[in-house]
Enzyme design. Structure first.
Site, PDB file in Angstrom:
ATOM      1  N   THR A 118      -1.229   7.363  -0.619  1.00  0.00           N
ATOM      2  CA  THR A 118      -2.682   7.508  -1.200  1.00  0.00           C
ATOM      3  C   THR A 118      -3.540   6.195  -0.887  1.00  0.00           C
ATOM      4  OG1 THR A 118      -1.823   5.726  -3.038  1.00  0.00           O
ATOM      5  CG2 THR A 118      -1.584   8.177  -3.456  1.00  0.00           C
TER       6      THR A 118
ATOM      7  N   ARG B 246       0.878  -1.195  -0.136  1.00  0.00           N
ATOM      8  CA  ARG B 246       0.041  -0.098  -0.067  1.00  0.00           C
ATOM      9  C   ARG B 246       0.777   1.325  -0.028  1.00  0.00           C
ATOM     10  NH1 ARG B 246      -4.542   0.743   4.180  1.00  0.00           N
ATOM     11  NH2 ARG B 246      -2.982   0.713   5.668  1.00  0.00           N
TER      12      ARG B 246
ATOM     13  N   ASP C 143       4.557  -5.981   9.668  1.00  0.00           N
ATOM     14  CA  ASP C 143       5.850  -5.715  10.659  1.00  0.00           C
ATOM     15  C   ASP C 143       5.588  -6.809  11.871  1.00  0.00           C
ATOM     16  OD1 ASP C 143       6.582  -3.790   8.763  1.00  0.00           O
ATOM     17  OD2 ASP C 143       5.639  -2.096   9.922  1.00  0.00           O
TER      18      ASP C 143
HETATM   19  C1  PRP Z   1      -1.224  -4.865   4.367  1.00  0.00           C
HETATM   20  C2  PRP Z   1      -2.051  -5.880   4.358  1.00  0.00           C
HETATM   21  C3  PRP Z   1      -2.786  -5.881   2.948  1.00  0.00           C
HETATM   22  C4  PRP Z   1      -3.215  -4.523   2.914  1.00  0.00           C
HETATM   23  C5  PRP Z   1      -4.375  -4.080   3.404  1.00  0.00           C
HETATM   24  O1  PRP Z   1      -0.052  -5.043   3.468  1.00  0.00           O
HETATM   25  O2  PRP Z   1      -1.122  -7.254   4.448  1.00  0.00           O
HETATM   26  O3  PRP Z   1      -2.224  -6.520   1.954  1.00  0.00           O
HETATM   27  O4  PRP Z   1      -2.277  -3.750   3.697  1.00  0.00           O
HETATM   28  O5  PRP Z   1      -4.732  -2.858   3.155  1.00  0.00           O
HETATM   29  P1  PRP Z   1      -5.954  -2.144   1.986  1.00  0.00           P
HETATM   30  O6  PRP Z   1      -6.989  -3.270   2.298  1.00  0.00           O
HETATM   31  O7  PRP Z   1      -6.042  -0.851   2.436  1.00  0.00           O
HETATM   32  O8  PRP Z   1      -5.211  -2.592   0.702  1.00  0.00           O
HETATM   33  P2  PRP Z   1       1.029  -3.886   3.370  1.00  0.00           P
HETATM   34  O9  PRP Z   1       0.610  -3.096   2.219  1.00  0.00           O
HETATM   35  O10 PRP Z   1       1.285  -3.118   4.503  1.00  0.00           O
HETATM   36  O11 PRP Z   1       2.292  -4.680   2.751  1.00  0.00           O
HETATM   37  P3  PRP Z   1       3.205  -5.710   3.596  1.00  0.00           P
HETATM   38  O12 PRP Z   1       2.149  -7.034   3.777  1.00  0.00           O
HETATM   39  O13 PRP Z   1       4.207  -6.023   2.712  1.00  0.00           O
HETATM   40  O14 PRP Z   1       3.479  -5.056   4.778  1.00  0.00           O
HETATM   41  N1  URA Z   2      -2.703  -3.282   6.796  1.00  0.00           N
HETATM   42  C1  URA Z   2      -2.117  -3.793   8.135  1.00  0.00           C
HETATM   43  O1  URA Z   2      -1.211  -4.664   8.189  1.00  0.00           O
HETATM   44  N2  URA Z   2      -2.997  -3.417   8.911  1.00  0.00           N
HETATM   45  C2  URA Z   2      -3.986  -2.617   9.050  1.00  0.00           C
HETATM   46  O2  URA Z   2      -4.687  -2.229  10.212  1.00  0.00           O
HETATM   47  C3  URA Z   2      -4.363  -2.105   7.611  1.00  0.00           C
HETATM   48  C4  URA Z   2      -3.507  -2.530   6.727  1.00  0.00           C
END
Ligand code: PRP
Ligand code: URA
Length: 216
Positions: free
Chosen positions: A115, A111, A210
């Protein structure tokens, strides 16, 4: 924005007591990385039981030590798990414990912090997507942008039978998916209250990636 599961026909909240118990431990800010990882794995396994409840079967007669009898096997091509990188990786082994012959594709998305829209960086699934059942894995359904993009990518290569397994869902994300992909059923362990201004789920469990990988 409705916040009860009844408002979303494409949503199943898995209400098993073990799932609720483990999810509470997962939410706890004091839960260390090692335990967090174990809990994600265990909840994914328990939820996979529900999320695969309607897989189709075909007859598979079997010889017991005493006689031949009716039996059943899951029909069609192997189920394909698709973790959304990175946090979805934490759910793969738990589901594979129940469905050891499943194939595993990968979709890389993160994400954008400003944005909140997903940015694509990797896509690899089996070539015969139109013939397969897909189970997308991601612990968090927040705005729904990442899941909607992952589903659109799968549909572009011909997938038509897709379901989503997440741990915590926000009403905003469920509504977005229901509008964009009404054919996709969502299984979650909890439907939480709302998103905060930074797109985090409240009460949620924080940043799943994380916490899983100890990167904060
Ligand atoms: C987190 C989570 C989802 C996304 C959800 O991933 O694992 O993939 O955010 O958010 P959304 O519904 O608003 O799209 P992140 O983008 O933080 O990446 P990561 O798994 O690499 O930490
Ligand atoms: N991604 C996460 O890991 N946690 C949240 O709460 C939202 C998006």
């Amino acid at each position: 924005m409705p916040t009860t599961a009844r408002a979303f026909p494409n949503l199943t909240v898995v209400a098993h007591p073990l799932v609720a118990h483990k999810l509470t431990l997962l939410r706890n800010r004091a839960t260390p990385t090692k335990v967090f990882k174990e809990l994600v794995d265990e909840i994914a396994m328990l939820m996979a039981y529900e999320a695969t409840a309607d897989l189709s079967l075909e007859p598979a007669p079997v010889e017991t030590p005493l006689e031949r009898t009716d039996g059943w096997q899951v029909s069609g091509k192997k189920l394909t798990l698709v973790p959304i990188l990175r946090a979805g990786l934490g759910m793969v082994d738990g589901v594979l414990r129940l469905v050891p012959s499943a194939r595993v594709g990968h979709i890389g998305l993160y994400r954008d912090h400003d944005t909140l829209e997903p940015v694509d960086y990797y896509f690899k699934v089996p070539a015969d997507a139109p013939e397969r059942d897909f189970l997308i894995l991601d612990p968090m359904l927040a705005t729904g942008g990442s899941a909607a993009s992952a589903i659109a990518s799968l549909k572009r290569v011909g997938a038509s039978r897709v379901r989503l397994l997440c741990l915590v869902a926000a009403p905003e994300g469920v509504a977005r998916l229901q509008a964009a992909h009404p054919d996709v059923h969502i299984f979650c362990a909890a439907l939480d209250r709302e998103l905060n201004a930074n797109g985090y789920i409240l009460p949620g469990l924080g940043d799943a990636g994380d916490r899983l990988f100890g990167t904060r």
